[in-house]
Design a protein around this motif. Structure first.
Motif, mmCIF file in Angstrom:
data_model
loop_
_atom_site.group_PDB
_atom_site.id
_atom_site.type_symbol
_atom_site.label_atom_id
_atom_site.label_comp_id
_atom_site.label_asym_id
_atom_site.label_seq_id
_atom_site.Cartn_x
_atom_site.Cartn_y
_atom_site.Cartn_z
ATOM 1 N N ILE A 7 41.102 38.444 36.898
ATOM 2 C CA ILE A 7 41.718 39.452 37.774
ATOM 3 C C ILE A 7 41.616 38.994 39.241
ATOM 4 O O ILE A 7 42.578 39.093 40.004
ATOM 5 C CB ILE A 7 41.059 40.835 37.575
ATOM 6 N N ALA A 8 40.440 38.455 39.610
ATOM 7 C CA ALA A 8 40.262 37.952 40.985
ATOM 8 C C ALA A 8 41.242 36.823 41.266
ATOM 9 O O ALA A 8 41.848 36.751 42.352
ATOM 10 C CB ALA A 8 38.828 37.462 41.166
ATOM 11 N N LEU A 9 41.444 35.960 40.276
ATOM 12 C CA LEU A 9 42.379 34.835 40.439
ATOM 13 C C LEU A 9 43.813 35.334 40.613
ATOM 14 O O LEU A 9 44.543 34.867 41.492
ATOM 15 C CB LEU A 9 42.280 33.923 39.206
ATOM 16 N N VAL A 10 44.198 36.320 39.803
ATOM 17 C CA VAL A 10 45.564 36.883 39.901
ATOM 18 C C VAL A 10 45.766 37.484 41.290
ATOM 19 O O VAL A 10 46.787 37.235 41.946
ATOM 20 C CB VAL A 10 45.807 37.948 38.799
ATOM 21 N N LEU A 11 44.766 38.237 41.757
ATOM 22 C CA LEU A 11 44.880 38.873 43.078
ATOM 23 C C LEU A 11 45.006 37.816 44.174
ATOM 24 O O LEU A 11 45.841 37.921 45.073
ATOM 25 C CB LEU A 11 43.670 39.765 43.349
ATOM 26 N N LEU A 12 44.168 36.795 44.074
ATOM 27 C CA LEU A 12 44.164 35.740 45.093
ATOM 28 C C LEU A 12 45.490 34.969 45.105
ATOM 29 O O LEU A 12 46.067 34.702 46.157
ATOM 30 C CB LEU A 12 43.000 34.768 44.820
#
Lengths: 252, 280
Positions: A7-12
């Motif tokens: 999820i953090a990767l998608v947001l970034l």
């Protein structure tokens, strides 16, 4: 919890596109507002102006021409070089411009462009980008012309095909995916280029990247966001069509 | 016919691939030795002596090298750490475009984004203000002395690419099967990561990491917008010298170009030597 890194990767990874998408429609988005107080189409309305159309048209023409010419020439040259005994020595030269910082290379070339009165003109920037991208195309296709393709070519000659038939009916159809991949990767190198276009173009060939830089220097965040959206559009379309178009693979 | 075509193909490569490069480098070398250009008054090593005494030049080289090495090392470390958590998502085809998304971002646009987020009136400063922090106390993250904003931007440009390379190598090296085998033999997850994944993936990704470091060494757009004028990264330093009104700086710019080319040549020679050894 297991999903958190993804999820953090998608947001970034999605953040730049979301931010510029919002900023391009934001009205009077000033400090300390976290969210735009209002929305407007005025930044996009400027797209109708002559300067905008010219920048987008220039970038598109440059990328299409550089992609087309460098791919065709690179394919043709790599075919010959791959059969040469000293091919690897030749290829050393192709690696150099590929790794050279475009802006430093452009400064090195600028004297010749000034002498030929090509600096500050569209043909000059086109030639500069060709000089930068052509070695990449040669490197790209050098590994493409492997043993299998060379044997296929030899077999076609043995079966009586002439040189023209071998090129048009064997080599080009078999290499279509590689040609497309190379074209789109060079298209993107040209589309993303700022260093060479600004030095050889002297700021007079106002491509989209040059326009973005100018808007940032003028602190015009709205127009810079619209330009950024336009710059991201072709690679996003290519990503949607085929992810492989975006990842450069050059082997020796 | 075949010989004529081969000759034409080599001539095309000579004309468009070799001659511009050789011309640019020879001109730069001639200029740096006082043999060419408007300021050339015969052979001299004055420009070389001036460049070697220029503190800004050494600092530019040091900054570029440190930035290239640290950004590539950090992006490899992050990719290795995140790999096990991200692999299940990478294997699902519908999520795969997410991993490629950052490749659609031009370096200049990435630099502009950092400026909009890390600047004094950027999104982070706004968030800090919304949380009650005094905006005046928000630290400078662009054009800052520690070059944090620049380092972060270069890392965000390199990391997605390194991650993709590692994900691809993970599959081609059959690390999933090897990990199962190691686990069966009693290896802990940390041991599998440290003693199996790290050596295999770093070895396979070494050429790509080296090329990434070379690109980072010559990065221009992000340092131009987010870095400092002094010390600047090498591309910005050379660009400054070429663009100044002081004509006496032009020979310095050409001399620095020659040094940059020599460093690049050494890195490429090392890269190609490594490739040759791998193949043999």
């Amino acid at each position: 919890m297991r999903r958190l890194p993804f999820i953090a990767l998608v947001l970034l990874f999605a953040l730049p596109f979301v931010y510029f998408g919002v900023a391009a429609f934001a009205d009077q988005w000033r400090f300390p507002a976290l969210w735009p107080p209002g929305w407007t189409l005025q930044h996009w309305a400027a797209l109708g102006g002559g300067q905008w159309g010219q920048s987008a048209g220039l970038s598109l023409s440059l990328a299409l021409l550089t992609g087309g010419i460098a791919t065709a020439l690179g394919f043709w040259t790599a075919h010959g070089l791959s059969q040469s005994k000293h091919a690897r020595r030749w290829l050393l030269w192709a690696y150099f411009p590929y790794a050279f910082s475009p802006v430093i290379y452009a400064h090195g070339l600028k004297f010749f462009f000034n002498s030929a009165q090509l600096a500050g003109q569209f043909p000059g920037v086109l030639l500069g980008q060709l000089i930068l991208c052509y070695p990449f195309a040669v490197l790209f296709f050098f590994s493409h012309f492997d043993q299998r393709l060379r044997e296929m070519e030899a077999l076609s000659y043995t079966l009586g095909a002439g040189p023209r038939a071998v090129w048009w009916r064997v080599l080009l159809p078999v290499s279509r995916p590689a040609l497309l991949l190379c074209f789109f990767q060079i298209f993107l190198i040209s589309w993303f280029d700022y260093g060479l276009s600004s030095v050889i173009g002297l700021g007079q060939v106002r491509t989209l990247t040059v326009a973005v830089y100018q808007y940032i220097m003028e602190a015009n965040a709205g127009l810079a966001a619209v330009s950024a959206c336009l710059l991201c559009l072709p690679p996003l379309v290519l990503l949607w069509v085929n992810q492989g178009f975006l990842q450069k693979k050059v082997e020796i | 016919m075949v010989y004529r075509r081969a000759l034409l193909q080599k001539s095309a490569f000579l004309l468009l691939g070799i001659m511009p490069l050789a011309g640019a480098l020879l001109y730069a070398l001639g200029y740096s030795l006082g043999l060419l250009g408007a300021l050339g008054q015969g052979f001299t090593l004055r420009h070389w002596a001036r460049l070697l005494q220029d503190d800004a030049f050494w600092r530019a080289l040091l900054l570029s090298s440190l930035m290239a090495v640290s950004v590539c090392a950090l992006s490899a470390f992050m990719a290795l750490r995140l790999l096990p958590r991200l692999m299940p998502w990478w294997e699902k085809k519908r999520w795969r475009p997410i991993f490629y998304l950052p490749l659609a971002l031009p370096p200049l646009v990435a630099a502009v984004l950092s400026l909009q987020f890390l600047g004094n009136s950027g999104m982070l400063a706004r968030l800090a203000t919304a949380l009650g922090m005094d905006a005046a106390h928000f630290p400078a993250l662009t054009n800052d002395p520690a070059q944090l904003g620049l380092g972060f931007t270069l890392l965000m440009l390199t990391f997605p690419f390194t991650l993709l390379v590692m994900l691809n190598h993970y599959k081609s090296a059959q690390l999933s099967e090897l990990s199962d085998l190691a686990a069966t033999l009693g290896a802990s997850p940390a041991q599998i990561r440290r003693k199996l994944w790290a050596p295999v993936l770093l070895r396979r990704a070494a050429p790509t990491l080296l090329l990434s470091a070379v690109f980072m060494f010559g990065a221009f757009e992000a340092p131009l917008l987010l870095g400092r004028q002094y010390p600047a990264m090498i591309s910005v330093y050379i660009n400054q010298k070429f663009s100044r009104f002081n004509l006496d700086d032009v020979p310095l710019a050409y001399t620095a170009t020659v040094v940059y080319a020599l460093l690049l040549l050494s890195a490429l020679a090392f890269f190609l030597h490594h490739q040759k050894q791998e193949k043999s």
